[in-house]
Design an enzyme around this catalytic site. Structure first.
Site, PDB file in Angstrom:
ATOM      1  N   ASP A  60       0.702  -1.122   0.024  1.00 33.47           N
ATOM      2  CA  ASP A  60       0.019  -0.102   0.010  1.00 33.47           C
ATOM      3  C   ASP A  60       0.819   1.177   0.211  1.00 33.47           C
ATOM      4  OD1 ASP A  60      -2.250   1.510   0.074  1.00 33.47           O
ATOM      5  OD2 ASP A  60      -2.568   1.221   2.065  1.00 33.47           O
ATOM      6  N   TRP A  72       2.712   8.240  -2.318  1.00 37.91           N
ATOM      7  CA  TRP A  72       4.104   8.201  -2.681  1.00 37.91           C
ATOM      8  C   TRP A  72       4.374   9.208  -3.911  1.00 37.91           C
ATOM      9  CZ3 TRP A  72       7.278   7.349  -6.858  1.00 37.91           C
ATOM     10  CH2 TRP A  72       8.839   7.248  -6.423  1.00 37.91           C
ATOM     11  N   HIS A 128       3.067   3.390  -8.951  1.00 36.80           N
ATOM     12  CA  HIS A 128       2.710   2.157  -8.980  1.00 36.80           C
ATOM     13  C   HIS A 128       4.103   1.285  -9.590  1.00 36.80           C
ATOM     14  CE1 HIS A 128      -1.331   2.143  -7.427  1.00 36.80           C
ATOM     15  NE2 HIS A 128      -1.929   2.790  -8.328  1.00 36.80           N
ATOM     16  N   SER A 152      -7.125  -6.044  -5.763  1.00 31.89           N
ATOM     17  CA  SER A 152      -8.350  -6.314  -5.268  1.00 31.89           C
ATOM     18  C   SER A 152      -9.528  -6.554  -5.890  1.00 31.89           C
ATOM     19  CB  SER A 152      -8.539  -5.771  -3.931  1.00 31.89           C
ATOM     20  OG  SER A 152      -9.379  -4.404  -4.201  1.00 31.89           O
ATOM     21  N   LEU A 160      10.764 -20.848  -3.826  1.00 31.42           N
ATOM     22  CA  LEU A 160       9.813 -19.824  -3.198  1.00 31.42           C
ATOM     23  C   LEU A 160       8.498 -20.029  -4.194  1.00 31.42           C
ATOM     24  CD1 LEU A 160       8.975 -17.137  -1.521  1.00 31.42           C
ATOM     25  CD2 LEU A 160       9.648 -16.005  -3.579  1.00 31.42           C
ATOM     26  N   VAL A 194      -7.165  -4.520   7.357  1.00 28.71           N
ATOM     27  CA  VAL A 194      -6.793  -5.808   6.483  1.00 28.71           C
ATOM     28  C   VAL A 194      -7.344  -5.870   5.036  1.00 28.71           C
ATOM     29  CG1 VAL A 194      -7.504  -8.339   6.552  1.00 28.71           C
ATOM     30  CG2 VAL A 194      -6.945  -7.098   8.812  1.00 28.71           C
ATOM     31  N   SER A 195      -8.251  -4.873   4.864  1.00 32.22           N
ATOM     32  CA  SER A 195      -8.649  -4.790   3.233  1.00 32.22           C
ATOM     33  C   SER A 195      -9.088  -5.993   2.698  1.00 32.22           C
ATOM     34  CB  SER A 195      -7.460  -3.905   2.545  1.00 32.22           C
ATOM     35  OG  SER A 195      -7.153  -2.647   3.157  1.00 32.22           O
TER      36      SER A 195
HETATM   37  C1  FPP Z   1      -1.892   0.221  -3.253  1.00 29.71           C
HETATM   38  O1  FPP Z   1      -1.411   1.371  -3.390  1.00 29.71           O
HETATM   39  C2  FPP Z   1      -1.399  -0.666  -4.148  1.00 29.71           C
HETATM   40  C3  FPP Z   1      -2.209  -1.108  -5.300  1.00 29.71           C
HETATM   41  C4  FPP Z   1      -3.602  -1.236  -5.357  1.00 29.71           C
HETATM   42  C5  FPP Z   1      -1.571  -2.053  -6.261  1.00 29.71           C
HETATM   43  C6  FPP Z   1      -0.240  -2.710  -5.994  1.00 29.71           C
HETATM   44  C7  FPP Z   1       0.578  -2.856  -7.260  1.00 29.71           C
HETATM   45  C8  FPP Z   1       1.617  -3.059  -7.415  1.00 29.71           C
HETATM   46  C9  FPP Z   1       2.657  -2.771  -6.412  1.00 29.71           C
HETATM   47  C10 FPP Z   1       2.337  -2.961  -9.140  1.00 29.71           C
HETATM   48  C11 FPP Z   1       1.694  -4.225  -9.886  1.00 29.71           C
HETATM   49  C12 FPP Z   1       1.752  -5.604  -9.435  1.00 29.71           C
HETATM   50  C13 FPP Z   1       2.386  -6.557  -9.860  1.00 29.71           C
HETATM   51  C14 FPP Z   1       2.543  -7.796  -9.197  1.00 29.71           C
HETATM   52  C15 FPP Z   1       3.364  -6.256 -10.925  1.00 29.71           C
HETATM   53  P1  FPP Z   1      -2.455   2.556  -3.409  1.00 29.71           P
HETATM   54  O2  FPP Z   1      -2.613   2.923  -4.822  1.00 29.71           O
HETATM   55  O3  FPP Z   1      -3.949   2.252  -2.806  1.00 29.71           O
HETATM   56  O4  FPP Z   1      -1.787   3.873  -2.846  1.00 29.71           O
HETATM   57  P2  FPP Z   1      -2.507   4.988  -1.975  1.00 29.71           P
HETATM   58  O5  FPP Z   1      -3.397   4.409  -0.688  1.00 29.71           O
HETATM   59  O6  FPP Z   1      -1.541   5.826  -1.551  1.00 29.71           O
HETATM   60  O7  FPP Z   1      -3.639   5.673  -2.956  1.00 29.71           O
END
Ligand code: FPP
Length: 265
Positions: A42, A47, A59, A87, A153, A217-218
């Site tokens: 998250d 960021w 991302h 999700s 892994l 936990v989302s």
């Molecule tokens: C949460 O941050 C992150 C996500 C919803 C996506 C996570 C995905 C990646 C790290 C990249 C893609 C995955 C793979 C496997 C290559 P957020 O966007 O909710 O952040 P915020 O809460 O600050 O808005």
């Protein structure tokens, strides 16, 4: 419980602040390693926003952070790593952001598959995969196929995943077995439910890591997290890095796990 959680968090940070990455690696006790670590990646959006950049950049930086963590997981011979990549609720985001996340997933798989296989990593995407866009389904199918015989892994990538959707799916699968006369209602045990989850055959996570300062936990691994230890940090996922992973592992090694029972000397 909240107080205890925050206490652990403070200990984790202050106890390891002075140690270098090498020192932390040396301090890891192979006898007290978690078998299964789960991560809610998250904070990518915040960021990026903090830097005046587009969320997509966050991302992309999140993928870089993931790469580092997987690499460290391989180095320390972790058995299972589960990351929350998309999700069942993330479809609510703007179409461009959903597209970016799918593009990053596809790019990640095609770019990393050779190295992941060279490191004996088995990729296990988990979620309602048939609802993903075609390009993501193709990449996922390739990742499964290319890595299926690897024995190192196990890398669970939660994609279009939700804990409730996973439990609902398990109920449907079990219900159909009952309809077909393959199972009696009385035969449904906790083990039977666990066997119908995406994580069937895997141990429950020992450690859940959530960066970015949110305490939720989302809808992640709702069944599997029953006795998982939590490690939280305010650091956003793109900045998480090897050091925070090591801090979390070292902190885990000092936890007293009672699973609802008592600890005996
Ligand atoms: C949460 O941050 C992150 C996500 C919803 C996506 C996570 C995905 C990646 C790290 C990249 C893609 C995955 C793979 C496997 C290559 P957020 O966007 O909710 O952040 P915020 O809460 O600050 O808005």
């Amino acid at each position: 419980m909240f107080k205890r959680l925050m206490g652990n968090r403070r200990n984790a940070v202050s106890g390891c602040n002075e140690l270098s990455e090498q020192e932390m690696l040396q301090q890891l006790d192979p006898a007290r390693m978690p078998q299964h670590v789960a991560i809610i990646m998250d904070g990518n959006g915040r960021w990026a926003t903090q830097r005046g950049a587009l969320r997509s950049l966050g991302h992309r930086a999140g993928v870089k952070a993931l790469r580092e963590v997987v690499k460290l997981g391989v180095e320390i011979k972790l058995k299972y790593l589960t990351v929350y990549a998309f999700s069942t609720e993330n479809w609510k985001r703007p179409r461009e952001e959903v597209n970016t996340l799918m593009d990053l997933l596809v790019e990640y798989i095609y770019k990393e598959i050779d190295e992941l296989c060279a490191n004996n990593v088995r990729i296990h995407p988990m979620g309602l995969l048939s609802e993903l866009p075609a390009r993501a389904q193709e990449a996922v199918a390739l990742a499964i196929d290319r890595s299926k015989n690897n024995t190192g892994l196990v890398f669970n990538i939660a994609l279009n995943y939700g804990g409730r959707a996973e439990l609902l799916r398990a109920v449907h699968l079990i219900g159909r077995k009952i309809e077909r006369g393959e199972l009696e209602v009385e035969q449904i045990t906790e083990q039977v439910i666990a066997d119908h989850l995406f994580t069937a055959g895997q141990p429950d996570p020992d450690l859940l890591i959530r960066p970015s300062g949110d305490y939720r936990v989302s809808n992640f691994l709702l069944w599997q997290l029953a006795y998982t230890e939590f490690w939280l940090t305010n650091t956003m996922w793109p900045d998480f890095g090897r050091k925070n992973f090591l801090k979390a592992l070292l902190d885990f090694q000092h936890r007293e796990r009672r699973f609802g029972g008592l600890v005996h000397d």
